[in-house]
Design a protein around this motif. Structure first.
Motif, PDB file in Angstrom:
ATOM      1  N   GLU A  41      -5.641   9.551  -9.758  1.00 47.09           N
ATOM      2  CA  GLU A  41      -4.474   8.690  -9.581  1.00 47.09           C
ATOM      3  C   GLU A  41      -3.351   9.492  -8.925  1.00 47.09           C
ATOM      4  O   GLU A  41      -2.987  10.557  -9.414  1.00 47.09           O
ATOM      5  CB  GLU A  41      -3.965   8.190 -10.922  1.00 47.09           C
ATOM      6  CG  GLU A  41      -4.960   7.407 -11.730  1.00 47.09           C
ATOM      7  CD  GLU A  41      -4.448   7.066 -13.121  1.00 47.09           C
ATOM      8  OE1 GLU A  41      -5.061   6.194 -13.748  1.00 47.09           O
ATOM      9  OE2 GLU A  41      -3.448   7.668 -13.575  1.00 47.09           O
ATOM     10  N   GLY A  42      -2.798   8.961  -7.837  1.00 46.29           N
ATOM     11  CA  GLY A  42      -1.655   9.596  -7.191  1.00 46.29           C
ATOM     12  C   GLY A  42      -0.367   8.968  -7.685  1.00 46.29           C
ATOM     13  O   GLY A  42      -0.233   7.745  -7.702  1.00 46.29           O
ATOM     14  N   HIS A  43       0.573   9.814  -8.125  1.00 47.80           N
ATOM     15  CA  HIS A  43       1.860   9.353  -8.654  1.00 47.80           C
ATOM     16  C   HIS A  43       3.004  10.047  -7.928  1.00 47.80           C
ATOM     17  O   HIS A  43       2.851  11.165  -7.438  1.00 47.80           O
ATOM     18  CB  HIS A  43       1.957   9.666 -10.154  1.00 47.80           C
ATOM     19  CG  HIS A  43       0.948   8.950 -10.976  1.00 47.80           C
ATOM     20  ND1 HIS A  43       1.162   7.704 -11.495  1.00 47.80           N
ATOM     21  CD2 HIS A  43      -0.299   9.317 -11.373  1.00 47.80           C
ATOM     22  CE1 HIS A  43       0.095   7.322 -12.185  1.00 47.80           C
ATOM     23  NE2 HIS A  43      -0.805   8.284 -12.124  1.00 47.80           N
ATOM     24  N   CYS A  44       4.155   9.388  -7.897  1.00 51.51           N
ATOM     25  CA  CYS A  44       5.341   9.907  -7.217  1.00 51.51           C
ATOM     26  C   CYS A  44       6.566   9.752  -8.107  1.00 51.51           C
ATOM     27  O   CYS A  44       6.524   9.053  -9.113  1.00 51.51           O
ATOM     28  CB  CYS A  44       5.595   9.126  -5.928  1.00 51.51           C
ATOM     29  SG  CYS A  44       4.210   9.162  -4.793  1.00 51.51           S
ATOM     30  N   TYR A  52       6.587   3.594   0.794  1.00 54.62           N
ATOM     31  CA  TYR A  52       6.482   5.029   1.052  1.00 54.62           C
ATOM     32  C   TYR A  52       5.805   5.735  -0.119  1.00 54.62           C
ATOM     33  O   TYR A  52       4.917   6.566   0.071  1.00 54.62           O
ATOM     34  CB  TYR A  52       7.880   5.630   1.298  1.00 54.62           C
ATOM     35  CG  TYR A  52       7.835   7.132   1.462  1.00 54.62           C
ATOM     36  CD1 TYR A  52       7.502   7.699   2.684  1.00 54.62           C
ATOM     37  CD2 TYR A  52       8.106   7.973   0.382  1.00 54.62           C
ATOM     38  CE1 TYR A  52       7.442   9.076   2.830  1.00 54.62           C
ATOM     39  CE2 TYR A  52       8.035   9.349   0.525  1.00 54.62           C
ATOM     40  CZ  TYR A  52       7.704   9.897   1.747  1.00 54.62           C
ATOM     41  OH  TYR A  52       7.635  11.254   1.893  1.00 54.62           O
ATOM     42  N   ASN A  53       6.217   5.399  -1.331  1.00 56.40           N
ATOM     43  CA  ASN A  53       5.665   6.072  -2.504  1.00 56.40           C
ATOM     44  C   ASN A  53       4.203   5.723  -2.733  1.00 56.40           C
ATOM     45  O   ASN A  53       3.430   6.573  -3.179  1.00 56.40           O
ATOM     46  CB  ASN A  53       6.507   5.780  -3.743  1.00 56.40           C
ATOM     47  CG  ASN A  53       7.794   6.575  -3.732  1.00 56.40           C
ATOM     48  OD1 ASN A  53       7.865   7.651  -3.157  1.00 56.40           O
ATOM     49  ND2 ASN A  53       8.822   6.043  -4.344  1.00 56.40           N
ATOM     50  N   LEU A  54       3.805   4.491  -2.433  1.00 54.78           N
ATOM     51  CA  LEU A  54       2.381   4.151  -2.545  1.00 54.78           C
ATOM     52  C   LEU A  54       1.560   4.965  -1.549  1.00 54.78           C
ATOM     53  O   LEU A  54       0.486   5.479  -1.879  1.00 54.78           O
ATOM     54  CB  LEU A  54       2.162   2.660  -2.342  1.00 54.78           C
ATOM     55  CG  LEU A  54       2.548   1.781  -3.520  1.00 54.78           C
ATOM     56  CD1 LEU A  54       2.531   0.308  -3.126  1.00 54.78           C
ATOM     57  CD2 LEU A  54       1.642   2.044  -4.718  1.00 54.78           C
ATOM     58  N   ALA A  55       2.063   5.112  -0.327  1.00 58.01           N
ATOM     59  CA  ALA A  55       1.362   5.909   0.682  1.00 58.01           C
ATOM     60  C   ALA A  55       1.337   7.387   0.286  1.00 58.01           C
ATOM     61  O   ALA A  55       0.316   8.062   0.440  1.00 58.01           O
ATOM     62  CB  ALA A  55       2.015   5.724   2.047  1.00 58.01           C
ATOM     63  N   LEU A  56       2.449   7.880  -0.242  1.00 53.15           N
ATOM     64  CA  LEU A  56       2.510   9.278  -0.664  1.00 53.15           C
ATOM     65  C   LEU A  56       1.563   9.532  -1.838  1.00 53.15           C
ATOM     66  O   LEU A  56       0.855  10.540  -1.874  1.00 53.15           O
ATOM     67  CB  LEU A  56       3.941   9.656  -1.046  1.00 53.15           C
ATOM     68  CG  LEU A  56       4.167  11.099  -1.495  1.00 53.15           C
ATOM     69  CD1 LEU A  56       3.747  12.085  -0.411  1.00 53.15           C
ATOM     70  CD2 LEU A  56       5.622  11.300  -1.871  1.00 53.15           C
ATOM     71  N   LYS A 100       7.868  16.211 -12.771  1.00 50.54           N
ATOM     72  CA  LYS A 100       6.766  15.798 -13.653  1.00 50.54           C
ATOM     73  C   LYS A 100       6.053  14.569 -13.094  1.00 50.54           C
ATOM     74  O   LYS A 100       4.845  14.418 -13.273  1.00 50.54           O
ATOM     75  CB  LYS A 100       7.290  15.462 -15.048  1.00 50.54           C
ATOM     76  CG  LYS A 100       7.727  16.642 -15.856  1.00 50.54           C
ATOM     77  CD  LYS A 100       8.240  16.162 -17.210  1.00 50.54           C
ATOM     78  CE  LYS A 100       8.854  17.276 -18.020  1.00 50.54           C
ATOM     79  NZ  LYS A 100       9.414  16.753 -19.279  1.00 50.54           N
ATOM     80  N   ASN A 101       6.797  13.668 -12.475  1.00 50.47           N
ATOM     81  CA  ASN A 101       6.234  12.417 -11.995  1.00 50.47           C
ATOM     82  C   ASN A 101       5.437  12.565 -10.702  1.00 50.47           C
ATOM     83  O   ASN A 101       4.621  11.718 -10.386  1.00 50.47           O
ATOM     84  CB  ASN A 101       7.334  11.372 -11.834  1.00 50.47           C
ATOM     85  CG  ASN A 101       7.902  10.964 -13.170  1.00 50.47           C
ATOM     86  OD1 ASN A 101       7.224  10.978 -14.189  1.00 50.47           O
ATOM     87  ND2 ASN A 101       9.178  10.610 -13.185  1.00 50.47           N
ATOM     88  N   ARG A 102       5.659  13.658  -9.968  1.00 48.47           N
ATOM     89  CA  ARG A 102       4.890  13.916  -8.745  1.00 48.47           C
ATOM     90  C   ARG A 102       3.607  14.630  -9.159  1.00 48.47           C
ATOM     91  O   ARG A 102       3.593  15.834  -9.377  1.00 48.47           O
ATOM     92  CB  ARG A 102       5.697  14.781  -7.784  1.00 48.47           C
ATOM     93  CG  ARG A 102       6.932  14.078  -7.245  1.00 48.47           C
ATOM     94  CD  ARG A 102       7.624  14.886  -6.170  1.00 48.47           C
ATOM     95  NE  ARG A 102       8.070  16.191  -6.617  1.00 48.47           N
ATOM     96  CZ  ARG A 102       9.291  16.477  -7.073  1.00 48.47           C
ATOM     97  NH1 ARG A 102      10.207  15.530  -7.145  1.00 48.47           N
ATOM     98  NH2 ARG A 102       9.595  17.701  -7.445  1.00 48.47           N
ATOM     99  N   ARG A 103       2.506  13.845  -9.255  1.00 50.35           N
ATOM    100  CA  ARG A 103       1.287  14.433  -9.805  1.00 50.35           C
ATOM    101  C   ARG A 103       0.061  13.652  -9.368  1.00 50.35           C
ATOM    102  O   ARG A 103       0.154  12.515  -8.920  1.00 50.35           O
ATOM    103  CB  ARG A 103       1.352  14.437 -11.328  1.00 50.35           C
ATOM    104  CG  ARG A 103       1.294  13.034 -11.920  1.00 50.35           C
ATOM    105  CD  ARG A 103       1.745  12.971 -13.362  1.00 50.35           C
ATOM    106  NE  ARG A 103       1.509  11.662 -13.956  1.00 50.35           N
ATOM    107  CZ  ARG A 103       2.248  10.589 -13.770  1.00 50.35           C
ATOM    108  NH1 ARG A 103       3.315  10.641 -12.974  1.00 50.35           N
ATOM    109  NH2 ARG A 103       1.956   9.442 -14.360  1.00 50.35           N
ATOM    110  N   ALA A 104      -1.090  14.308  -9.525  1.00 50.25           N
ATOM    111  CA  ALA A 104      -2.394  13.645  -9.437  1.00 50.25           C
ATOM    112  C   ALA A 104      -2.952  13.703 -10.851  1.00 50.25           C
ATOM    113  O   ALA A 104      -3.057  14.769 -11.446  1.00 50.25           O
ATOM    114  CB  ALA A 104      -3.305  14.365  -8.459  1.00 50.25           C
ATOM    115  N   HIS A 105      -3.263  12.547 -11.388  1.00 53.51           N
ATOM    116  CA  HIS A 105      -3.767  12.433 -12.760  1.00 53.51           C
ATOM    117  C   HIS A 105      -5.255  12.085 -12.688  1.00 53.51           C
ATOM    118  O   HIS A 105      -5.655  11.221 -11.905  1.00 53.51           O
ATOM    119  CB  HIS A 105      -2.980  11.339 -13.499  1.00 53.51           C
ATOM    120  CG  HIS A 105      -3.390  11.152 -14.908  1.00 53.51           C
ATOM    121  ND1 HIS A 105      -2.968  11.985 -15.920  1.00 53.51           N
ATOM    122  CD2 HIS A 105      -4.210  10.238 -15.479  1.00 53.51           C
ATOM    123  CE1 HIS A 105      -3.500  11.578 -17.051  1.00 53.51           C
ATOM    124  NE2 HIS A 105      -4.261  10.519 -16.818  1.00 53.51           N
TER     125      HIS A 105
END
Length: 109
Positions: A41-44, A52-56, A100-105
């Motif tokens: 899961e990609g998070h921003c 933009y955040n969905l693409a990032l 913390k929110n910029r992560r791959a889970h």
């Protein structure tokens, strides 16, 4: 270590040594558990537009997937999804929370 997403995506490297070490540990676990499949899961953070955040988030998840594939993990075992800014783990409007929110889970399927 650079990875490329789709034609419109920027190059997204797995930059930090800490992130690379975490991904190497995940690759070791995946190698030891060959039947496991993982959703990345990609998070921003909340800054930027939803689009933009969905693409990032997608590029972030793809970078982790590509890094694992480069380490020999079959990419058919790895799927990705982006949640953009929609699932923060820390909702405070601070640099610490945004980091913390910029992560791959990773979720084992």
């Amino acid at each position: 270590h650079r990875v490329e997403g789709d034609a419109e995506a920027d190059h997204v490297p797995v930059r930090s040594v800490e992130a690379q070490e975490i991904l190497r540990a995940k690759a070791e676990w995946l190698s030891a558990n060959p039947s496991a499949r993982v959703l990345i899961e990609g998070h921003c953070d909340e800054r930027g537009t939803n689009e933009y955040n969905l693409a990032l988030g997608d590029r972030r998840a793809y970078a982790a997937k590509a890094f694992l594939a480069d380490l020999g993990i079959d990419d058919a075992r790895l799927s990705i999804i982006s949640y953009g800014e929609e699932q923060p783990i820390d909702s405070r409007p601070t640099e610490e929370a945004w980091a913390k929110n910029r992560r791959a889970h990773f979720v084992i399927k």
